[in-house]
Design a protein around this motif. Structure first.
Motif, PDB file in Angstrom:
ATOM      1  N   MET A  59     -31.820  94.405  21.788  1.00 38.91           N
ATOM      2  CA  MET A  59     -31.828  93.124  22.499  1.00 38.91           C
ATOM      3  C   MET A  59     -31.092  93.181  23.828  1.00 38.91           C
ATOM      4  N   ASP A  60     -30.461  94.309  24.135  1.00 38.79           N
ATOM      5  CA  ASP A  60     -29.547  94.374  25.273  1.00 38.79           C
ATOM      6  C   ASP A  60     -29.572  95.819  25.776  1.00 38.79           C
ATOM      7  N   PRO A  61     -29.644  96.019  27.079  1.00 39.22           N
ATOM      8  CA  PRO A  61     -29.665  97.387  27.599  1.00 39.22           C
ATOM      9  C   PRO A  61     -28.499  98.227  27.075  1.00 39.22           C
ATOM     10  N   ARG A  78     -39.027  87.466  22.511  1.00 36.76           N
ATOM     11  CA  ARG A  78     -38.156  86.701  23.410  1.00 36.76           C
ATOM     12  C   ARG A  78     -37.672  87.537  24.585  1.00 36.76           C
ATOM     13  N   ASN A  79     -37.764  88.854  24.462  1.00 37.52           N
ATOM     14  CA  ASN A  79     -37.302  89.738  25.537  1.00 37.52           C
ATOM     15  C   ASN A  79     -38.450  90.422  26.275  1.00 37.52           C
ATOM     16  N   GLN A  99     -40.035  89.680  28.789  1.00 34.40           N
ATOM     17  CA  GLN A  99     -39.829  89.708  30.239  1.00 34.40           C
ATOM     18  C   GLN A  99     -38.347  89.811  30.582  1.00 34.40           C
ATOM     19  N   ASN A 100     -37.593  90.474  29.721  1.00 31.04           N
ATOM     20  CA  ASN A 100     -36.216  90.855  30.034  1.00 31.04           C
ATOM     21  C   ASN A 100     -36.338  92.173  30.804  1.00 31.04           C
ATOM     22  N   PHE A 101     -36.509  92.034  32.116  1.00 32.85           N
ATOM     23  CA  PHE A 101     -36.943  93.191  32.905  1.00 32.85           C
ATOM     24  C   PHE A 101     -35.911  94.313  32.953  1.00 32.85           C
ATOM     25  N   GLU A 102     -34.626  93.962  32.871  1.00 30.98           N
ATOM     26  CA  GLU A 102     -33.612  95.016  32.876  1.00 30.98           C
ATOM     27  C   GLU A 102     -33.706  95.852  31.601  1.00 30.98           C
ATOM     28  N   GLU A 116     -34.639  99.920  31.308  1.00 35.30           N
ATOM     29  CA  GLU A 116     -33.827 100.890  30.560  1.00 35.30           C
ATOM     30  C   GLU A 116     -34.652 101.556  29.465  1.00 35.30           C
ATOM     31  N   ARG A 163     -45.567  90.967  22.221  1.00 38.98           N
ATOM     32  CA  ARG A 163     -46.053  89.990  23.201  1.00 38.98           C
ATOM     33  C   ARG A 163     -45.175  88.745  23.153  1.00 38.98           C
ATOM     34  N   TYR A 189     -43.960  98.069  33.358  1.00 38.88           N
ATOM     35  CA  TYR A 189     -42.557  98.323  33.729  1.00 38.88           C
ATOM     36  C   TYR A 189     -42.031  99.589  33.041  1.00 38.88           C
TER      37      TYR A 189
END
Lengths: 360, 360, 360, 360
Positions: free
Chosen positions: A179-181, A199-200, A202-205, A209, A221, A236
Motif C-alpha cells: 500500500m506504500d512505496p 484504491r491505489n 492511481q497512486n502513481f508514486e 516504485e 482496476r 506506468y
C-alpha cells in the motif's frame, strides 16, 4: 488529434491555433465543412500539450484519435505475455523449460486464500486446503486497506512471515498487497507477487516504485477507473522497465447495490484484445457474495480471463474481514473440478498442478 | 446493528448466532415477525467483527444502524471547526485574536492559482493577480498526478520553492498536493496546507502520515467515494490527532460525459449537516469547463460551502495541464466581485482581505 | 463526422468506405497521419446511416463532430424561450402584454404542491398555502408512477378534478404528470402544463403526442440520461411543432446512496448555454431529503435555473408518498422570502405575484 | 421494517410514532440501545404508508427488511418457470408434451435477427440464416425507439407483416418491441413475444397492458434500473395475471465508455437465485461491439442465463441501425457450434432444434 472549430471562426484565430501547432513542431491538415472547421494534427502524440487549446473560446472540441497507451498494447507486442515462476525467481517467458507455475498464455491460474492473514494456524490450514484444490498462489492480506481506521488493519510484517512459512510448507507462491512505496522492499522479501489494490490504482508514486522493482505485479482496476486509465496505470509500471504485470478486474462501482460491485466481464474480453498482459478476475470482491462466486468464476473463464483470485476461509462466519464473500474449501473444490473440465473448451489448461509439483 | 433471518430458521441456528454475539460481549434483542426474525445488537459498534456472519446461509442480511464516523461528526463536536492561519503557523480556532486568514465558520475562503507550477515568472504573475482579486491561498501543483506516465509530472522540489517565493512576495498561503508519505516532510517546509488528491483519498498510509503531521490538510473526495467513505477518510486523519482538516468536493464520476465530472453540491449541503469540518468546492475539476466555473462557484456558496479552490492561468491556452478549465484573472475578478456581494446573504463574509492584510 | 482507420489499411478497403460515402452523397477529406488515416465527412449529418461502418474490421472509430440537436439549440434560436400563461391559454412570448405568469427569461418561477393528490380538502389547503408563499403553479400527481404495483397509484381523473377546483379557487396554474399517450386529452382538459416524468423521458410515443398537443410540457431528465439525450427528447416535442417546452433537472442516479439522487446543477448551467429553453430544478426528488431542499433551491437559482418545482405537504409524516422530501408550508415560506431577496442578484425577478394577481 | 431514532428522543415523540403504527394496525417491538432506539414493525408490508415518517425530524432512518416483490420470487414459486411455444399459442409449462420451443428450465434458447426490419428480402435472408444456426426466435424491430427524431423510426405495421411472413417460411417464433399500449393489439397479431425495451421498463401503463395480454413478454432491464426495480417491473405484469415473463439483461449504464453499456452478468446469477423467471442476455446491446459478442455469450451461459438475444445482419456495415454490434451469420454459426458443445456442462440443452422441427 482533431481540433474542431466553428465554421464562422475568423482567419486570424484559425492561424493562432496553427501557429501554436507549429511551435510544437506538429503538422496539420485543415478541412472546412458546412458547419465546422476540422484541423487534423499529425505527428507525435502531444495530447497533453494541446488540451489547453480548449480554453480558447473559438475552439469547440479536441478529439484524441490515437490510444495513449503504448507498451501495454497488442500493437506493441502481439503475443500474450506469460510470466513464469520458477524456484524463487520469476521472468517473462521466453522458453518453456520451467518447473513452476506460469501465468498467461494458455494457462488458467488460481490464486486463493483468506482476505486477511489472521494467525499462523489458520493460514497454514487454509494454505493446505487451497493447495489441494489446485491453487498455485496463496493470496492473503498482511497490510489491509480498510475504510475505517477502527477496523483490523492487518498483521503487517508478522503476516508476511506467516505467509512465507505457508509457502515453504506447500510450494504455493505468495501474492499480497503493498500500500506504500516504503513497504515494497519488505514485502518483496516474502512475497512472489506484489498486489496493488483498487484504491491505489492511481497512486502513481507506488506504481513507479513497483516499476523499479523486479517483482511481478498484480494491478487491480480502480473502482471507477476506465479501461483506458487502467491500462495507463499499467503503462506506468512497464515504462519503468518492469514488464511482469498482471491486470485484475475486481468489479466497478455502479448504482447497483444488490451486489458489492458490478463485475465487468466485458472489460476482460476487451482488454484481452487491446493488451498482451494476462487478466485475472476477482469474483469475491466483484460480487461481495460467496453464492455468486462459482457462477462468476466460470463466466470469467468464458470471457477470456487467464485466472482467478478467490477469497477462501475455513470458517467464513468468524473471518475478521470479508467473510460474506469467502468460499469454504469444500465449495472451492467443487468449483475447481468444474473449471478443470471446462478450461479446455476455452483453450486453457487448468492443471491441478500442485498435486504433482515438487515443493521448493 | 440488525441481523435478519428467515422466520423458518431452526432454533439451533438462531442460537449459533446469539452465541457468537455473546463471545463478542454484545447484548441482543430478538423480535420474531411474520416472515422474518430480526436480532437487534446492542453495545459497541463491532460492525466489522460481525459482517462475517453474512456468510452463514441462514443469515439474510446485516443492516448497520449507527454511523461509523465519530470524531468528524456534528454529534461529537457541534460547532463549526475553524482553522486559523496566523504568521507561519496554523491552529484550530479557540479565540479570535488572529491576523491571518481563517477557514470555516462564517468565513468564505478563496484558493486560486494554476493547475501546475510551470515556471517562476508565470507563477509570480498569477500569484499577484489572484491576490488582487481576493484570494488568500495560492494553489498549484509541484507533484502532479497524471494519468499518463508520458505527461508533464510537475517540477517537484523546484516547484515548491517557486511557490514559497510567491508566498513571501504576496502573503498568500500555499496549498499544494502531496502524493506520497515520503513527500510530506519536504512539502511541509514550503506549504501551509497539504492537499490530498481525489486519487489518494483512500491511500491510507498517506492519510495516517498526514494525521501525524501538524499541517492543515485539504482532503479531496475520491471520484467514486460515497459521502460516508469520504468522512471515514477524514476520520483516519483526525484519529491520529490532526483536527485541521478541510474537505473538498471536486465532482464525482458518473455516466455523464458533457462535463468532466458531476459536481455534487447536495453532498456539500449534507456534509455540513453531518460534520463540523469546513467544506471547500473545486468547480474547475468539478466541471472541467471554465465557462461553467462562475455559475457553479456561486451555486457552491448557496449550497453552504466554506470556500472555493479555482484554477487560474494568465494564458490558459498554453497551460501545461487543465487549460480548458482555468479562468483568466479578469474572469476571476468578475466572479469575486459577485461573491463579495452575495456572501452576506448566506451568513458568510468574503473579505478581499488580502488587500489590507500585511505581508509576513 | 470523422472516420478513423489504421495507417496500414489497404487502398481497396479505404475505397470501400469512400464509395459508401458517395452513395450517401457525402463529400470527404482524407488525411493520412503517422499511425492513422482520418476521413473527414462533409455535408448533412447522416450519423445514423454511417454508424454501421464501425462493423467493418478495419474501421477503428467513428467520431461525431456536430451536435445532433437542432431546434432546441441556442444556435437555432439565440433568445431565451419564454412561455406565457395568460387566462386559460399559453403561448411562446412575443410581446409583453400579458396578465398571467411567464416562465423563462428574467422570471424565476415556483411550482409547488403535494407529491400525490390525496383528497380534496387537503389539496385545497395546500394550494392556498403555496399560493400565499408565491407559487404560480400547483403541482400534484393524479396518475402516479410507482415502483411497486401494490403502492398507491393516484386518484386518476378524480385527482385532476380536484386540482382544477384548486386552480379555480386560487388562480394557480396546474402542472401534473401524464404517463400514457391516451391520457393526454383528459389531462389537457384540467391542467395547464403536461409533465413528462423521468421514467418516460424516452417514451418516444408519449413525446410525439405531447409534440402534437398545444399544451406546454415540462420534460424531466431521465435518471441516467445524458444531457444530449435529454435535449434530443425535447427535440422530439419541438420537431412536432410544440415549442412550449420546459426542461426539468431532477437528479441523476449515481453510486451515492446518502441522497436519493445526485442533483446535477452543472447540467443546468451547461444546458442554459446549449439551449434557449427554460430549465426548472426539482430539489425534492433531486435530494430526497427535505432538509437539503432549501440550500439546493438557492444553489439552483445561482446555477442559472429559471424556477423550482418543490414538494410541499401540510403533514409530511402522513403523506401517501414522498413525505420524507416534502417541505411544510412554513419552511416553504422561509425559503421564498430568501429567494425574493436573492433573485435580483442573478438578474431574475421572483415576484410573489400571486398576492396581487387577480383570480381568473 | 425498522424505524431508527436517536436515544435522546423524548417519550412523547416515540409515542407519536407508535400511535401512527397502531392507526395502520401494525404491531411493533421497541429496543433501546446505547445510542439508538430501534422500532421493529411487524405485520403486512406497508412500506409506502410508512415512508412519510422519515419526514419527522426525530426519525433518523427507515430500513425495509422484507423484499417488496412477491409473485416473481423463488419464495413464491420454487421451480423455474418454463414458457412453451407450441403451435400458435404459448403457455406456462405444466406437462412436457410440446412440439415447439420452450424457454426456461434446462433449455438454452437463441433469439437472433436484425436490429431493425429494413425490407422483406433482407429479413427473409437473415431469418433463413439464423434458423440454420439454431435460433428458435427471430428478433427484429418494427417500432424502433431512437434517440433522435431524425433517425429511421422503423417500418411499423409493414415491418410486422414482413416478420410474420418470415415466421411462416421458417417456423421461427417472432419477438418484437412494443413501445405504446396502443400497439399491443396490432403487435400481438403478428408476434409471439412482446418485447418491452430498456427505456420503457418503468412505463407502468405499458406494463399493465402487457399484464392484461395473454402474450409472453420479454422485459429488458432499464439502463439504470436496480435489480429490485427490474423485478418490481415484472411484478406489475404478473400481478395482472400474465405469468409468461422473461427477463432480459442488456447492460447497464456506467462511467465506462469503451463499451456501449456494462453487461451485468452478476445480475443474471443473482436474479436466478431470487426469481423463478427465465433470464435472457443481450450481449449485442450489452457491449455495443460485435467482437465482444461471442465471449460474452459464452460467459452468459456460464453465469446461468437461459438464452441469448443477438443482433445479426448479413451486411452489418450497411445496416440502418446498430451495425457495429451485429454478428454476421458466419460468426453466429461459429458461436452456436461452441454453445452446443458447452451447454451440457451447465445443465442446459441447446438443441439446434430448428433443423429437425417441422414448420407450422
Amino acid at each position: 488529434m482533431i481540433i474542431v472549430m466553428n465554421r464562422q471562426t475568423q482567419e486570424e484565430k484559425i492561424n493562432k491555433v496553427i501557429n501554436r501547432l507549429s511551435e510544437l513542431e506538429l503538422e496539420c491538415h485543415i478541412s472546412k465543412g458546412k458547419n465546422k472547421i476540422v484541423i487534423g494534427v499529425i505527428g507525435e502524440n502531444k495530447r497533453h500539450a494541446l488540451e489547453g487549446l480548449e480554453a480558447l473560446p473559438y475552439v469547440e472540441q479536441i478529439v484524441p484519435i490515437s490510444k495513449p497507451f503504448k507498451l501495454v498494447s497488442r500493437e506493441f507486442k502481439e503475443d500474450d505475455t506469460q510470466i513464469a515462476f520458477g524456484g524463487k525467481s520469476s521472468h517473462v517467458v521466453k522458453d518453456s523449460s520451467l518447473s513452476g507455475p506460469v501465468v498467461g498464455g494458455n494457462n488458467f491460474s488460481l490464486m486463493a486464500g483468506p482476505c486477511a492473514i489472521e494467525n499462523k494456524e489458520n493460514t497454514l490450514e487454509i494454505a493446505q486446503q487451497v493447495k489441494q484444490t489446485g491453487a498455485q498462489f496463496l493470496r492473503g492480506g498482511a497490510f489491509k486497506p480498510r475504510t475505517s481506521p477502527y477496523s483490523f488493519q492487518g498483521l503487517g510484517a508478522d503476516g508476511l512471515k506467516i505467509m512465507w512459512e505457508a509457502s515453504q510448507k506447500t510450494g504455493l507462491k505468495i501474492i499480497t498487497e503493498v500500500m506504500d512505496p516504503r513497504q515494497i522492499e519488505l514485502v518483496s522479501d516474502y512475497a512472489h507477487v506484489l498486489q496493488i489494490g483498487a484504491r491505489n490504482m492511481q497512486n502513481f508514486e507506488l506504481l513507479k516504485e513497483a516499476g523499479n522493482s523486479n517483482h511481478p505485479v498484480l494491478l487491480k482496476r480502480g473502482m471507477s477507473a476506465t479501461i483506458e486509465e487502467w491500462l495507463m496505470a499499467a503503462e506506468y509500471i512497464l515504462s519503468k522497465g518492469n514488464y511482469k504485470v498482471m491486470l485484475c478486474e475486481r468489479g466497478i462501482r455502479t448504482f447497483e447495490t444488490a451486489t458489492r460491485n458490478t463485475l465487468d466481464l466485458s472489460a476482460v474480453a476487451l482488454v484481452k484484445q487491446l493488451s498482451h498482459l494476462p487478466v485475472i478476475v476477482d469474483p469475491s470482491h466483484g460480487t461481495g457474495k460467496w453464492k455468486l462466486v462459482p457462477s462468476m468464476s466460470k463466466a470469467a473463464l468464458a470471457a477470456g480471463a487467464d485466472g482467478l483470485i478467490i477469497e477462501v476461509h475455513s470458517t467464513p462466519e468468524t473471518a475478521l474481514s470479508d467473510g460474506s464473500q469467502s468460499l469454504t474449501p469444500a465449495n472451492l473444490e467443487k468449483l475447481t473440478n468444474q473449471l478443470t473440465e471446462l478450461a479446455p473448451h476455452f483453450d486453457k489448461s487448468f492443471t491441478i498442478g500442485s498435486k504433482t509439483e515438487e515443493h521448493i
